[in-house]
Design a protein around this motif. Structure first.
Motif, short mmCIF file in Angstrom:
data_model
loop_
_atom_site.label_atom_id
_atom_site.label_comp_id
_atom_site.label_asym_id
_atom_site.label_seq_id
_atom_site.Cartn_x
_atom_site.Cartn_y
_atom_site.Cartn_z
N LEU A 298 0.84 -1.20 0.00
CA LEU A 298 0.00 0.00 0.00
C LEU A 298 0.87 1.25 0.00
N ASP A 299 0.66 2.12 -0.94
CA ASP A 299 1.44 3.34 -1.06
C ASP A 299 0.91 4.42 -0.11
N GLY A 300 1.76 4.89 0.78
CA GLY A 300 1.39 5.96 1.69
C GLY A 300 0.68 5.51 2.96
N TYR A 301 0.51 4.22 3.13
CA TYR A 301 -0.17 3.67 4.31
C TYR A 301 0.69 2.56 4.90
N GLU A 302 0.61 2.41 6.22
CA GLU A 302 1.35 1.37 6.93
C GLU A 302 0.34 0.46 7.62
N ALA A 303 0.77 -0.76 7.93
CA ALA A 303 -0.18 -1.74 8.47
C ALA A 303 0.43 -2.62 9.55
N MET A 304 -0.45 -3.09 10.42
CA MET A 304 -0.12 -4.14 11.39
C MET A 304 -1.23 -5.18 11.29
N THR A 305 -0.84 -6.41 11.00
CA THR A 305 -1.78 -7.52 10.90
C THR A 305 -1.48 -8.50 12.03
N ILE A 306 -2.52 -8.85 12.78
CA ILE A 306 -2.37 -9.77 13.91
C ILE A 306 -3.13 -11.05 13.58
N LEU A 307 -2.41 -12.16 13.63
CA LEU A 307 -3.01 -13.46 13.33
C LEU A 307 -3.30 -14.22 14.61
N VAL A 308 -4.14 -15.24 14.50
CA VAL A 308 -4.38 -16.14 15.63
C VAL A 308 -3.03 -16.72 16.03
N GLY A 309 -2.80 -16.88 17.31
CA GLY A 309 -1.50 -17.33 17.79
C GLY A 309 -0.56 -16.17 18.06
#
Length: 105
Positions: free
Chosen positions: A82-93
């Motif tokens: 994604l251009d110009g955006y940051e992310a944090m993805t949290i998975l099970v575990g």
């Protein structure tokens, strides 16, 4: 803005303090299964939440919802582009994926 780690409202993974960014999180911890993968017709499994940070709230919210619907296999890879955006993805575990510019404490 706190980023939630799990289904309990008392579980927080990270606190993001900002006055210049929009923050949106999509997950099933607060309202249950309400986001569906349009390809499977089911709620995604194996993913707890996706938080997007960037300049526009409406876009961050749309990105967070779309990434959450993609599920654990696709969301971290898609958000990394994604251009110009940051992310944090949290998975099970409690596996956490963050893009390189995601704000840290």
């Amino acid at each position: 803005m706190p980023a939630r780690a799990g289904r309990s409202l008392s579980q927080w993974l990270e606190l993001i303090e900002t006055t210049a960014l929009a923050i949106a999180t999509s997950g099933s911890y607060a309202r249950g299964d309400h986001v569906w993968n349009p390809h499977t017709g089911r709620a995604p499994a194996g993913i707890l939440s996706v938080t997007i940070v960037g300049p526009e709230l409406a876009i961050a919210d749309a990105y967070a919802t779309a990434a959450f619907a993609m599920g654990p296999e696709l969301a971290p890879h898609w958000t990394a582009r994604l251009d110009g955006y940051e992310a944090m993805t949290i998975l099970v575990g409690e596996t956490v994926f963050k893009t390189g510019g995601f704000p840290d404490e």
